[in-house]
Design an enzyme around this catalytic site. Structure first.
Site, PDB file in Angstrom:
ATOM      1  N   ARG A 101     -13.617  -9.190   2.660  1.00  0.00           N
ATOM      2  CA  ARG A 101     -12.580  -8.171   2.484  1.00  0.00           C
ATOM      3  C   ARG A 101     -13.152  -6.869   1.919  1.00  0.00           C
ATOM      4  O   ARG A 101     -12.618  -5.793   2.184  1.00  0.00           O
ATOM      5  CB  ARG A 101     -11.464  -8.713   1.584  1.00  0.00           C
ATOM      6  CG  ARG A 101     -10.608  -9.749   2.289  1.00  0.00           C
ATOM      7  CD  ARG A 101      -9.531 -10.301   1.399  1.00  0.00           C
ATOM      8  NE  ARG A 101      -8.659 -11.197   2.157  1.00  0.00           N
ATOM      9  CZ  ARG A 101      -7.706 -11.942   1.622  1.00  0.00           C
ATOM     10  NH1 ARG A 101      -7.476 -11.892   0.316  1.00  0.00           N
ATOM     11  NH2 ARG A 101      -6.957 -12.730   2.369  1.00  0.00           N
ATOM     12  N   GLY A 445       0.163 -13.859   7.078  1.00  0.00           N
ATOM     13  CA  GLY A 445       1.593 -13.610   7.248  1.00  0.00           C
ATOM     14  C   GLY A 445       1.880 -12.379   8.070  1.00  0.00           C
ATOM     15  O   GLY A 445       2.787 -12.369   8.912  1.00  0.00           O
TER      16      GLY A 445
END
Length: 466
Positions: A101, A445
């Site tokens: 990330r 999500g």
């Protein structure tokens, strides 16, 4: 979205021994590969993708960071960048164990710095729920400072607040091309409520805002949506822009035939995305623990395999809908079964109609892989979400690894391949195939909500492209 990770459900149902049908033993070969992802390749992928991929209209409606640089002079201006620095830490609570990330934010940060902007980075870290926690996965962002300095090639000033006098003073003192890191946004209770006072405090720090945290774009938080009301312009960073073009483009304007590969433990977690994909896909391949709920609906024996009894009727309904819509839905024809939920369990290959006794299915079988490969080879857009088996255990990882290799091969022949969902992403990276697929989505999500056709608050709030 997973095919369980040391699931207590499996453990509680596992039993030693075997009974029922005869199985032919089998062992599948494992796949491995290695490669690394560099900044130049990230930027090159982004530009090539813009030229070759047919994105949906909404992808072009929002201002991106390149458009921002053309629209305004960024030199000496403060740009607040919402990123995702939510990285895992070692037991010492200070060492970053996976910098994926962190590397993902580099293209946008470098681009802004190269254009003379002062970069202010903002991120959440864990779930402190409005409390100040000094260390650990819900604590301060101190552990990411040194890794980020190495990746960006510049020093970073870190402050212990996100808004207020300290943050405002640090932001006002930034010189051309300097980087400031704010504190964990979730130390503030108003963050997850999209509190406007908090958002205004964030907006005071900068002239412009760049959203590059796709994993939180489906949340209407102060740092993802509210802050856009208090800056001059808001744009999508390279990471977010690429996510939108690939995922939304796959949904709205795919190269056909289009296929979805859906895995994971539970049908219940995938209902909306499967129903949505039935209107968009030509083929859907099903794998993972959820297959046994489908088999139960078909009247097959499933032994001690995982099943969602309350979802059996729905699984039957999904198969009927696929048939009505002319979508080819394929279930595995054989599975790797085990006598217990353990990597050292006795294993065998079973036809899906021959599972009985205490055997449980933990991976898809070799005949299924042959069929899946034939189907994948025919498709031009492939979206994969969820592993094919318990890939955390090496003896049940072959199905997932093989599908990852199939996507890499499909990419090489020119297909658009998209991997979304934490476990399938982890599996692709674990096999060293991350750089060999078209796109790996950084948001679980958020990826699912885009595939379901939903609008993401963190995207809707951005400035329109002009």
């Amino acid at each position: 979205i997973m095919f369980t990770s040391l699931s207590t459900r499996f453990l509680s149902r596992a039993a030693a021994g075997s009974s029922g049908a005869a199985f032919r033993a089998g062992r599948l070969s494992s796949l491995s590969s290695s490669s690394s992802l560099h900044l130049s390749s990230l930027q090159q992928q982004f530009r090539l993708q813009r030229a070759s991929f047919h994105a949906s209209a909404i992808c072009w409606e929002k201002l991106n960071v390149e458009g921002l640089a053309k629209k305004v002079n960024l030199e000496g201006k403060n740009v607040l960048v919402r990123v995702d620095l939510n990285v895992p830490l070692a037991k010492d609570e200070m060492t970053v164990t996976d910098d994926t990330r962190l590397r993902a934010i580099v293209p946008t940060a470098k681009f802004l710095l190269d254009h003379g902007a002062n970069v202010i980075l903002m991120s959440h870290f864990g779930r402190p729920k409005g409390e100040i926690i000094e260390t650990g996965k819900n604590g301060r962002l101190n552990p990411v400072v040194k890794p980020l300095e190495e990746l960006l090639g510049t020093s970073i000033t870190k402050v212990d607040s996100t808004i207020g006098p300290e943050a405002e003073e640090a932001a006002s003192k930034l010189g051309k091309g300097e980087v400031l890191l704010l504190e964990n946004t979730r130390f503030y209770k108003g963050e997850t409520k999209n509190d406007m006072e908090l958002a205004e405090g964030m907006g005071k720090l900068a002239d412009y805002f760049v959203m590059d945290a796709f994993g939180t774009a489906h949340r209407a938080h102060s740092s993802t949506a509210g802050v856009t009301q208090f800056v001059k312009e808001s744009a999508a960073g390279f990471l977010l822009d690429k996510e939108l073009k690939y995922l939304q483009g796959a949904v709205d304007n795919p190269k056909r035939p289009m296929m979805a590969i859906v895995g994971g433990a539970k049908v219940s977690t995938k209902i909306p995305v499967i129903e949505s994909l039935l209107d968009k896909c030509d083929k859907i391949l099903i794998g993972g623990g959820m297959i046994f709920t489908f088999y139960k609906a078909l009247g097959y024996g499933i032994g001690s395999s995982l099943v969602e009894e309350d979802m059996v009727e729905l699984a039957d309904s999904l198969m009927k809908k696929a048939e009505e819509k002319g979508v080819k839905m394929l279930l595995p024809v054989d599975v790797v079964v085990a006598d217990k939920f353990s990597n050292d369990a006795d294993t065998a290959i079973a036809d899906v109609k021959d599972i009985s006794g205490d055997w449980m299915g933990l991976d898809i079988g070799p005949e299924t892989l042959k069929q899946f490969k034939d189907e994948i080879d025919e498709c031009q857009t492939i979206v994969w979400n969820g592993p094919m088996g318990v890939f955390e255990m090496s003896n049940f990882a072959e199905g997932t690894n093989a599908v990852a290799q199939m996507l890499a091969d499909a990419t090489e022949r020119g297909a658009i391949t998209i991997v979304g969902g934490g476990d399938s992403v982890a599996a692709v990276n674990q096999a060293g195939l991350g750089p060999k697929v078209s796109h790996i989505s950084t948001g679980g999500g958020a990826s699912l909500e885009l595939l379901e056709g939903k609008t993401l608050p963190g995207v809707a709030a951005l400035s329109e492209a002009s």
